[in-house]
Design a protein around this motif. Sequence first.
Motif, short mmCIF file in Angstrom:
data_model
loop_
_atom_site.label_atom_id
_atom_site.label_comp_id
_atom_site.label_asym_id
_atom_site.label_seq_id
_atom_site.Cartn_x
_atom_site.Cartn_y
_atom_site.Cartn_z
N VAL A 547 0.89 -0.98 -0.22
CA VAL A 547 0.03 -0.03 -0.16
C VAL A 547 0.85 1.29 0.09
CG1 VAL A 547 -1.92 1.31 1.17
CG2 VAL A 547 -1.74 -1.24 1.23
N ARG A 548 0.67 2.16 -0.96
CA ARG A 548 1.41 3.36 -0.89
C ARG A 548 0.76 4.48 -0.32
NH1 ARG A 548 1.12 4.34 -6.86
NH2 ARG A 548 2.23 5.85 -6.61
N ALA A 549 1.50 5.44 0.37
CA ALA A 549 1.16 6.77 1.20
C ALA A 549 1.62 7.72 0.15
CB ALA A 549 1.44 6.65 2.42
N VAL A 550 0.98 8.59 -0.36
CA VAL A 550 1.60 9.36 -1.38
C VAL A 550 1.09 10.92 -0.84
CG1 VAL A 550 1.96 10.29 -3.70
CG2 VAL A 550 1.42 8.01 -3.10
N ASP A 551 2.27 11.91 -0.78
CA ASP A 551 1.55 13.26 -0.30
C ASP A 551 1.45 14.08 -1.79
OD1 ASP A 551 4.01 14.16 -1.64
OD2 ASP A 551 5.20 14.27 0.36
N GLN A 552 0.87 15.22 -1.76
CA GLN A 552 0.42 16.07 -2.87
C GLN A 552 1.65 17.12 -3.18
OE1 GLN A 552 -3.73 16.50 -3.35
NE2 GLN A 552 -4.04 15.58 -1.25
N GLY A 553 2.78 16.97 -2.70
CA GLY A 553 3.62 18.11 -2.88
C GLY A 553 4.19 18.02 -4.35
N THR A 554 5.12 18.87 -4.60
CA THR A 554 5.95 18.77 -5.94
C THR A 554 7.62 18.74 -5.73
OG1 THR A 554 4.06 19.82 -6.88
CG2 THR A 554 6.12 19.99 -8.08
N PRO A 555 8.17 17.62 -6.15
CA PRO A 555 7.54 16.69 -6.77
C PRO A 555 6.88 15.60 -5.74
CG PRO A 555 10.05 16.29 -6.22
CD PRO A 555 9.65 17.71 -6.01
N ARG A 556 6.17 14.71 -5.74
CA ARG A 556 5.30 13.91 -4.57
C ARG A 556 6.48 12.94 -4.37
NH1 ARG A 556 -0.37 12.42 -7.16
NH2 ARG A 556 -1.27 14.67 -7.00
N ARG A 557 6.21 12.59 -2.81
CA ARG A 557 7.03 11.47 -2.40
C ARG A 557 5.89 10.67 -1.65
NH1 ARG A 557 12.16 13.15 -1.04
NH2 ARG A 557 12.81 15.46 -1.71
N GLU A 558 6.77 9.45 -1.62
CA GLU A 558 5.86 8.48 -1.13
C GLU A 558 6.65 7.48 -0.26
OE1 GLU A 558 5.24 4.79 -4.10
OE2 GLU A 558 4.63 6.71 -5.12
N SER A 559 5.87 6.37 0.63
CA SER A 559 6.33 5.28 1.13
C SER A 559 5.36 4.14 0.97
CB SER A 559 6.72 5.70 2.71
OG SER A 559 5.42 5.99 3.33
N ILE A 560 6.05 3.18 1.37
CA ILE A 560 5.05 1.81 1.14
C ILE A 560 5.08 1.01 2.56
CG2 ILE A 560 5.46 1.90 -1.19
CD1 ILE A 560 7.38 -0.60 -0.68
N ALA A 561 3.96 0.32 2.60
CA ALA A 561 3.78 -0.54 3.72
C ALA A 561 3.30 -1.89 3.17
CB ALA A 561 2.66 -0.12 4.74
#
Length: 887
Positions: A547-561
């Motif tokens: 499952v990915r957690a994605v922010d709405q910044g630019t550029p987007r950053r994410e992490s996974i579980a």
Amino acid sequence: MSNSRQLSQKGRIWGFCILLLSTTPLSCLANFSQAKELIYKIKEGLPKGTFIGAIGVDLHLDFTVDPPFLFSLSQKKVSEQYVDLNNTTGELFTSATEIDRETLCPYSSEGQACVLSLDVIVLPQQYFQLVKVKISIEDVNDSRPKFPTDEICMSIPENAQINARYAVEQSAVDPDFGIYGVQTYWLVNDFGVFTLDVEENEGGELTPFLIVTESLDRETQEEYITDIIAEDGGTPPLLGAATLKIVITDVNDNCPKFTESQINVTLHGNSTKGKPLARLHAFDSDLGANAQISYAYSDRVPRDTRSLFHLDKLTGAIKLARNIDTVTATFYKLTVLANGPGCIPAVATVTVHIIKVVTGPPAVVPRYIATEKDGVVTIKESEPAFSPIAFFTVKNIGKNQRVDCYLEGSGPFRLVPYQGLKNEYLLETTEALDYEKTQDYELILAANNTQGIVTKTFLKVQVLDENDNAPVFQQSLVEISLEENNPPNTFLTQFQASDEDGGIQGEVFYLLGGDAPGIFVVDRVTGVLTVTTSLDREEKEKYRFIVRAVDQGTPRRESIATVVLTVEDRNDNSPRFINKDFTFFVPENFPGFGEIGVLSVTDADAGENGWIALSILNGSDIFMIDTGRGALRARTSLDREQQGTYQLWIEAVDGGEPALSSVTMVTVLLLDVNDNPPVVLFPQSNQSYMLVLPDTTPGTSITEVYAVDKDTGMNAVIAYSIIKRKGGEPGSFAIDPETGNITLKRELNNRGLYSLLVKVSDHGQPEPLYSTVMVNFFVNETVSNESYIQSLLTREADIEVEEKPWFVGQMKDGPERYELIPCRLILIVLSVTCLGLFFLVVVLTSYICCKRYKKIRKKTSDVEVPLKNKNDSGHFLNRKLRQISNI
């Protein structure tokens, strides 16, 4: 005269009519006057060809009449497309058009019957009947409850009382009636603060009510998203689901609070109009109008003081409203109120100290390098260390005066002289800024001259957030256990990821990874993970996806579980035999406790649910079965002649709770072994006899030998043969090897007792078994002295061997049976022949030897020659002897 004739003719006509009426069957007239009614009941959704009813039988019609009855529908109605009528028998069947009660009777209410009406005509005319057929359609649970919308939104104030009830107006609808309609509602996840109750109105409709069980706080959680399930009363029940979104509305339950309730400000007497003194800040945790704050002076602040210090009622900024003169006091205390709707104002105090100056204080002129507005400088957190913020030029410095500039306040900043220039200072950072640690800094630039006059310039530095942080899951590995056969849209877990960035850059939404099966759904906003379908452990036991957690910044950053879902087993599979039934072939006399065969059985469940125990439901006193291997055994040796086939019912029970089972049939067929000799049923004993008349003609069937064999197949095929006889000439009697029928072949010249020893043999392998019986014939016209006959039967006497065995007759065509030469005669002939040949050899040998001897004496040749001839004659003699012996 003419009138009388007319009257007589009319009378004849009326009489003829009365005669016709009297001879007309009353039953036919009755059928015209009254229609019959038949009522049948069927369930909806039956397949084509399902029997509904027999009209002719139910009317008790006599189908033997001629002409026969004919049945037909009076006219084609919409209802008649659902049934087929047999024209000759009057039987009704369902047609290819499936009967759906909800489509056929869409407006019928509970308790109101749904009826198909048909008019059936019975012909021919003399049997005419109009039959009213009504078919009552009974409801079955074939429809799921359905909500009018896929998402139901409800608003509940955060100050709702515990046990407060809120109706869910969009209740589910089920086309089925009665017990098959909606029976209850429940929540997939109640979050520990809600529950559902169901109320029934006078019309029997069920309305779900959401009940608050715990205190709500919008500031803690502003909405709850779950699924509401409607369940009907079928077996098994059918479910309908909709998303229930509960929005907690704000209530003005928070009042403004100052971040600082006490502020001290020092002001020089030469300060000019518009100089900022302080900025007050208050906050309210509520939303919208409930969070609006306005600033105002307390009534205790004098009017002239208010006119000197201007307070912005929206921003809370205090500025100098006019220049300070000589009459201005040196101390002011400003009481500021922060007002919110319906709240007691928050209070902050600003103390202003004014320092009188004789000469003008030093003046500090800022020139901003970074972006500045209203005395607030903004700088990105990504700026490196030693980034310049502003230049400051110190002016209004008297002769022989020195001014020291320095910073007051904390933070990664420094004020340094710029490249050796006098009275020029550069404000810069000493290290990179971090928005997540500190969002703003308040700096004071102080300029102090030799007279002790200090000028302070206030500067606020705000750090601009950048998307430099990826979302972080609370758990990077989420392990979930779920029992199989779960209802659709089951709640699995809720992901929570935080992002230290602020604003839109810190807003997180959730997505499934590309390896996630399509049956899983995650809510983008709340992170609630659900499974849309029922899982089956036997199909797949583990699911692993990200499952990915994605922010709405630019550029987007994410992490996974990583999600690891383990489907736990339920006992939902019965043991299954490899074959529907089993058949084992075993030779009879098979040793006891020998393995007859193995029954293979499996169970798709795991653990104790997959443990299988086998047992015999019948015949356990004869057979036993190994629970582990499934080997079937007999407790003792089996005899096919006692019982040739055994049918056993074997039950396999698993170890689940409750236990599931299945049954299979095992057929044990005993293969015949030649272990039984033929049993002669007739004649009943060797002492019985039969009277045969002397004038019986050859070819006459006298009697028969009848025997049976308990074996089967070739082991039970019996052959009859005469092996010994007493009395009569050889070949006088013949026996049919297949039927045992004994026939007279020659005339009986002598009266008295004739005896035949008959061999009854089977065709068994590897060794045929046989029995013998004595067949006795008493040749005479009558039986005058039975005791004499019995004495003959019991007398010991030799019985001559018959000339041929039973199988010789089988190889001959025609009724004649030719006998072989008796064995004793054959032995005598062979013996005489052998002796004759022996004497012949001796005579020939003597003759040859004498002749050779005479020739030797006459010759006067060398001694070696006679010897050689003698040797030759010896070889010749030996050759002759060998030839004779070969003959």
